[in-house]
Design an enzyme around this catalytic site. Structure first.
Site, PDB file in Angstrom:
ATOM      1  CB  CYS A 179      -0.954  -0.006   1.190  1.00  0.00           C
ATOM      2  SG  CYS A 179      -2.195  -1.296   1.039  1.00  0.00           S
TER       3      CYS A 179
ATOM      4  CG  HIS B  77      -3.238   3.552   1.971  1.00  0.00           C
ATOM      5  ND1 HIS B  77      -3.561   3.178   0.689  1.00  0.00           N
ATOM      6  CD2 HIS B  77      -3.344   2.424   2.724  1.00  0.00           C
ATOM      7  CE1 HIS B  77      -3.845   1.890   0.669  1.00  0.00           C
ATOM      8  NE2 HIS B  77      -3.723   1.415   1.885  1.00  0.00           N
TER       9      HIS B  77
ATOM     10  CG  ASN C 264      -6.643  -0.730   0.630  1.00  0.00           C
ATOM     11  OD1 ASN C 264      -5.957  -0.234  -0.274  1.00  0.00           O
ATOM     12  ND2 ASN C 264      -6.114  -1.214   1.740  1.00  0.00           N
TER      13      ASN C 264
HETATM   14  O1  UT7 Z   1      -3.697  -0.951   3.502  1.00  0.00           O
HETATM   15  C1  UT7 Z   1      -3.210  -1.703   4.563  1.00  0.00           C
HETATM   16  C2  UT7 Z   1      -3.986  -2.949   4.579  1.00  0.00           C
HETATM   17  N1  UT7 Z   1      -5.010  -3.172   5.525  1.00  0.00           N
HETATM   18  C3  UT7 Z   1      -5.432  -2.402   6.520  1.00  0.00           C
HETATM   19  O2  UT7 Z   1      -5.023  -1.299   6.782  1.00  0.00           O
HETATM   20  C4  UT7 Z   1      -6.524  -3.006   7.315  1.00  0.00           C
HETATM   21  C5  UT7 Z   1      -6.443  -2.619   8.746  1.00  0.00           C
HETATM   22  N2  UT7 Z   1      -7.487  -3.270   9.552  1.00  0.00           N
HETATM   23  C6  UT7 Z   1      -8.785  -2.931   9.480  1.00  0.00           C
HETATM   24  O3  UT7 Z   1      -9.163  -2.062   8.685  1.00  0.00           O
HETATM   25  C7  UT7 Z   1      -9.744  -3.579  10.435  1.00  0.00           C
HETATM   26  O4  UT7 Z   1      -9.021  -4.333  11.376  1.00  0.00           O
HETATM   27  C8  UT7 Z   1     -10.796  -4.498   9.742  1.00  0.00           C
HETATM   28  C9  UT7 Z   1     -11.769  -3.647   8.956  1.00  0.00           C
HETATM   29  C10 UT7 Z   1     -10.112  -5.490   8.835  1.00  0.00           C
HETATM   30  C11 UT7 Z   1     -11.570  -5.236  10.812  1.00  0.00           C
HETATM   31  O5  UT7 Z   1     -12.155  -4.318  11.735  1.00  0.00           O
HETATM   32  P1  UT7 Z   1     -12.002  -4.544  13.303  1.00  0.00           P
HETATM   33  O6  UT7 Z   1     -12.736  -3.448  13.950  1.00  0.00           O
HETATM   34  O7  UT7 Z   1     -10.540  -4.673  13.621  1.00  0.00           O
HETATM   35  O8  UT7 Z   1     -12.780  -5.897  13.522  1.00  0.00           O
HETATM   36  P2  UT7 Z   1     -12.244  -7.267  14.154  1.00  0.00           P
HETATM   37  O9  UT7 Z   1     -11.390  -7.993  13.188  1.00  0.00           O
HETATM   38  O10 UT7 Z   1     -11.726  -7.023  15.508  1.00  0.00           O
HETATM   39  O11 UT7 Z   1     -13.591  -8.040  14.292  1.00  0.00           O
HETATM   40  C12 UT7 Z   1     -14.645  -7.607  15.179  1.00  0.00           C
HETATM   41  C13 UT7 Z   1     -15.800  -8.562  15.052  1.00  0.00           C
HETATM   42  C14 UT7 Z   1     -15.390 -10.030  15.202  1.00  0.00           C
HETATM   43  O12 UT7 Z   1     -16.431 -10.699  15.837  1.00  0.00           O
HETATM   44  P3  UT7 Z   1     -16.360 -11.045  17.410  1.00  0.00           P
HETATM   45  O13 UT7 Z   1     -15.124 -11.867  17.592  1.00  0.00           O
HETATM   46  O14 UT7 Z   1     -16.286  -9.704  18.087  1.00  0.00           O
HETATM   47  O15 UT7 Z   1     -17.634 -11.776  17.669  1.00  0.00           O
HETATM   48  C15 UT7 Z   1     -15.278 -10.503  13.778  1.00  0.00           C
HETATM   49  O16 UT7 Z   1     -15.468 -11.906  13.661  1.00  0.00           O
HETATM   50  O17 UT7 Z   1     -16.386  -8.466  13.760  1.00  0.00           O
HETATM   51  C16 UT7 Z   1     -16.385  -9.735  13.112  1.00  0.00           C
HETATM   52  N3  UT7 Z   1     -16.135  -9.518  11.683  1.00  0.00           N
HETATM   53  C17 UT7 Z   1     -17.111  -9.249  10.807  1.00  0.00           C
HETATM   54  N4  UT7 Z   1     -18.445  -9.110  10.965  1.00  0.00           N
HETATM   55  C18 UT7 Z   1     -19.166  -8.796   9.861  1.00  0.00           C
HETATM   56  C19 UT7 Z   1     -14.961  -9.536  11.017  1.00  0.00           C
HETATM   57  N5  UT7 Z   1     -15.145  -9.262   9.722  1.00  0.00           N
HETATM   58  C20 UT7 Z   1     -16.476  -9.084   9.568  1.00  0.00           C
HETATM   59  C21 UT7 Z   1     -17.285  -8.761   8.464  1.00  0.00           C
HETATM   60  N6  UT7 Z   1     -18.619  -8.626   8.658  1.00  0.00           N
HETATM   61  N7  UT7 Z   1     -16.787  -8.570   7.237  1.00  0.00           N
END
Ligand code: UT7
Length: 331
Positions: A116, A256, A286
């Site tokens: 990225c 970004h 992204n």
């Molecule tokens: O360009 C560089 C590349 N990438 C990044 O910069 C990405 C950086 N990370 C992020 O943007 C975020 O971490 C994500 C958007 C990927 C995830 O958001 P988060 O707030 O960190 O969520 P999480 O992974 O902690 O998940 C929270 C909850 C979990 O459920 P429980 O364990 O709380 O019951 C996940 O299983 O949300 C659940 N979850 C989803 N629910 C609905 C994870 N993905 C999804 C989804 N839809 N797509």
């Protein structure tokens, strides 16, 4: 006479027509519009559906847009850099094909891979060539067909990424416009958190790696998020401070587009109101190497000669950095 700086003198972009909306994703994986929007800020992404077209198609379209808008003669381009993590093929250079297809037949070319941060690193490289006096016209393209490396059964990644391309032309400037300063960083300790495990020399593709889905992007979103928020905000703040500027001197933050919450955290650290922050993540998701030039392209008509732009990016590797650039022209 002012020192020679490397200025952006033209911009172009391309995104495919097909829109992958949150409601379509709801039918593919266990997710919902409200979750995606509140956690990422994304409403839809563009996807290049044609299976016969790779990243070069996107890059060529963006370059052609720039050439049509600016009237630059492709024969005068010295160098074509394509920042991408999704080259057409692992070996033949995507940039060589792009340069030839757009008629830049006097140019040399190479691909740049920094996830990225690829476009940001490319800005540093292009500017250094210009400042050295060695080359006069450098076409920098950021292009990624992210849909080619995404597992559309993995809700942790498939909601985030989209396809697109943007291009800028760097030329010498003697009036003080162009790249002013940069802070570039990397940390290989981050490679376990965001990667494609297989298909490289460490773990070549095999039946087993394909069965395990190791040819797709995987990420530990929480860890990447934490590092992205801290590091992107740190370098943006540092570059503003060390150039003795305050938030009032900054006209635009060009971040970004990985997650709206990361963008907001970076803007908050440099104390910029939302009107000064370029955001298009809701439309494109992204697009990896393409996010920064797609932002400049979308906001080009609002940019004025002399505007101070702070670019900031963070990505796989980890790689990150920030660039301060004085805009060179009025549209
Ligand atoms: O360009 C560089 C590349 N990438 C990044 O910069 C990405 C950086 N990370 C992020 O943007 C975020 O971490 C994500 C958007 C990927 C995830 O958001 P988060 O707030 O960190 O969520 P999480 O992974 O902690 O998940 C929270 C909850 C979990 O459920 P429980 O364990 O709380 O019951 C996940 O299983 O949300 C659940 N979850 C989803 N629910 C609905 C994870 N993905 C999804 C989804 N839809 N797509």
């Amino acid at each position: 006479m002012t020192d020679m700086k490397a200025a952006i003198t033209a911009v172009g972009a391309y995104v495919p027509e097909y829109k992958l909306t949150n409601s379509i994703l709801e039918t593919m994986v266990d997710t919902n519009d409200e979750w995606i929007l509140s956690r990422t800020g994304i409403q839809e992404r563009r996807i290049l559906k044609d299976p016969d077209k790779g990243t070069s198609f996107l890059a060529i379209k963006a370059a052609e847009d720039l050439i049509a808008k600016s009237g630059v003669d492709p024969l005068e381009i010295d160098l074509v850099i394509v920042a991408t993590i999704t080259p057409d093929q692992p070996v033949a250079s995507t940039s060589a094909y792009v340069a030839t297809q757009i008629g830049a037949t006097n140019a040399f070319s190479y691909d740049m891979m920094a996830a990225c941060s690829g476009f940001l690193y490319g800005m540093s490289t292009a500017a250094a060539y210009i400042e050295s006096g060695r080359y006069k016209k450098i076409l920098l393209i950021g292009a990624d067909k992210m849909s080619s490396i995404i597992d559309y059964t993995d809700r942790a990644t498939c909601i985030i990424f989209g396809d697109g391309a943007g291009a800028v032309l760097f030329e010498p400037n003697f009036e003080g416009y162009g790249l002013q300063d940069e802070i570039m960083r990397s940390d290989g300790g981050g490679r376990a958190f965001l990667r494609i495990e297989a298909g490289g020399s460490l773990l070549p593709t095999s039946h087993e790696t394909v069965e395990n889905g190791q040819h797709y992007v995987s990420q530990d979103g929480k860890s990447v998020f934490k590092h992205a928020v801290n590091n992107m905000a740190d370098v943006a703040e540092q570059i503003v401070k060390r150039n003795h500027m305050s938030n009032e001197d900054i006209d635009w933050l060009v971040p970004h587009q990985a997650n709206k919450r990361i963008i907001d955290a970076t803007a908050k650290r440099v104390e910029l109101p939302s009107e000064k922050v370029m955001v298009n993540i809701h439309k494109y998701g992204n697009t990896t190497s393409a996010t920064l030039p797609l932002c400049i392209n979308d906001y080009e008509s609002q940019l004025k000669q002399g505007d101070n732009l702070v670019f900031a990016a963070f990505g796989g590797g980890f790689t990150w950095g920030s660039i301060l650039l004085k805009w060179a022209y009025n549209s």
